[in-house]
Write a protein that holds these residues in place. Structure first.
Motif, PDB file in Angstrom:
ATOM      1  N   LEU A  44       0.942  -1.211  -0.164  1.00  0.00           N
ATOM      2  CA  LEU A  44       0.032   0.008  -0.047  1.00  0.00           C
ATOM      3  C   LEU A  44       1.154   1.228  -0.049  1.00  0.00           C
ATOM      4  O   LEU A  44       1.776   1.317   0.799  1.00  0.00           O
ATOM      5  CB  LEU A  44      -0.999   0.041   1.279  1.00  0.00           C
ATOM      6  CG  LEU A  44      -1.715   1.365   1.391  1.00  0.00           C
ATOM      7  CD1 LEU A  44      -2.881   1.173   0.280  1.00  0.00           C
ATOM      8  CD2 LEU A  44      -2.647   0.864   2.683  1.00  0.00           C
ATOM      9  N   LEU A  45       0.848   1.942  -1.162  1.00  0.00           N
ATOM     10  CA  LEU A  45       1.507   3.328  -1.399  1.00  0.00           C
ATOM     11  C   LEU A  45       1.164   4.359  -0.511  1.00  0.00           C
ATOM     12  O   LEU A  45       0.024   4.372  -0.107  1.00  0.00           O
ATOM     13  CB  LEU A  45       1.779   3.546  -2.671  1.00  0.00           C
ATOM     14  CG  LEU A  45       2.366   2.307  -3.654  1.00  0.00           C
ATOM     15  CD1 LEU A  45       2.623   2.786  -5.048  1.00  0.00           C
ATOM     16  CD2 LEU A  45       3.828   2.116  -3.087  1.00  0.00           C
ATOM     17  N   GLN A  46       1.776   5.476  -0.391  1.00  0.00           N
ATOM     18  CA  GLN A  46       1.252   6.519   0.403  1.00  0.00           C
ATOM     19  C   GLN A  46       0.221   7.392  -0.055  1.00  0.00           C
ATOM     20  O   GLN A  46      -0.321   7.761   0.469  1.00  0.00           O
ATOM     21  CB  GLN A  46       2.697   7.577   0.708  1.00  0.00           C
ATOM     22  CG  GLN A  46       3.581   7.014   1.641  1.00  0.00           C
ATOM     23  CD  GLN A  46       3.255   7.046   2.872  1.00  0.00           C
ATOM     24  OE1 GLN A  46       2.277   7.594   3.307  1.00  0.00           O
ATOM     25  NE2 GLN A  46       4.266   6.298   3.757  1.00  0.00           N
ATOM     26  N   ASP A  47       0.231   6.998  -1.682  1.00  0.00           N
ATOM     27  CA  ASP A  47      -0.920   7.763  -2.175  1.00  0.00           C
ATOM     28  C   ASP A  47      -2.253   6.907  -2.282  1.00  0.00           C
ATOM     29  O   ASP A  47      -3.430   7.387  -2.915  1.00  0.00           O
ATOM     30  CB  ASP A  47      -0.529   8.148  -3.600  1.00  0.00           C
ATOM     31  CG  ASP A  47      -0.104   6.870  -4.567  1.00  0.00           C
ATOM     32  OD1 ASP A  47      -0.354   5.720  -4.113  1.00  0.00           O
ATOM     33  OD2 ASP A  47       0.272   7.209  -5.770  1.00  0.00           O
ATOM     34  N   GLY A  48      -2.339   5.867  -1.657  1.00  0.00           N
ATOM     35  CA  GLY A  48      -3.406   5.000  -1.424  1.00  0.00           C
ATOM     36  C   GLY A  48      -3.406   3.915  -2.329  1.00  0.00           C
ATOM     37  O   GLY A  48      -4.345   2.803  -2.478  1.00  0.00           O
ATOM     38  N   GLU A  49      -2.516   3.864  -3.454  1.00  0.00           N
ATOM     39  CA  GLU A  49      -2.332   2.776  -4.627  1.00  0.00           C
ATOM     40  C   GLU A  49      -1.923   1.454  -3.974  1.00  0.00           C
ATOM     41  O   GLU A  49      -0.870   1.613  -3.266  1.00  0.00           O
ATOM     42  CB  GLU A  49      -1.556   2.988  -5.878  1.00  0.00           C
ATOM     43  CG  GLU A  49      -1.509   2.251  -6.961  1.00  0.00           C
ATOM     44  CD  GLU A  49      -0.498   2.674  -7.964  1.00  0.00           C
ATOM     45  OE1 GLU A  49      -0.272   1.766  -8.932  1.00  0.00           O
ATOM     46  OE2 GLU A  49      -0.032   3.772  -7.684  1.00  0.00           O
TER      47      GLU A  49
END
Length: 109
Positions: free
Chosen positions: A78-83
């Motif tokens: 889970l990336l910081q941008d929500g992806e």
């Protein structure tokens, strides 16, 4: 293929394409027989460097896996941008130790 011995600790190294700082969380999931058998996240990992981590399952956890039946592992990040991005699925060969704690004749098997 990755090999895991039941009742023994099982370290899995996870490599990330991007830096860990771009990641909010990750989940490492082991599935066998269509069921999630083991799962670990970022707080369970030992960070090796900016692109690699190690997750170790205990012998008690590997005992939950069935021998001679393939298991599969995948990391979801889970990336910081929500992806959310997923790794390739890798096969785990699960084996038992035969004659655990027993030696053959003359100390050899």
């Amino acid at each position: 293929m990755i090999n895991a011995v039941r009742h023994e600790s099982f370290p899995l190294n996870v490599s990330f394409e991007g830096e860990v700082s771009a990641m909010r969380d990750f989940r490492l999931t082991v599935v066998q027989g269509g069921r999630v058998r083991l799962c670990r996240g970022l707080r369970d990992a030992e960070m090796i460097d900016a692109h690699n981590a190690c997750v170790t399952f205990s012998g008690a956890e590997t005992a939950l896996l069935m021998p001679c039946e393939p298991a599969w592992v995948q990391a979801a990040v889970l990336l910081q941008d929500g992806e959310e991005v997923h790794s390739e699925v890798r096969e785990i060969n699960v084996v038992d130790v035969l004659a655990h704690g027993q030696e053959g004749r003359n100390g050899m098997l």
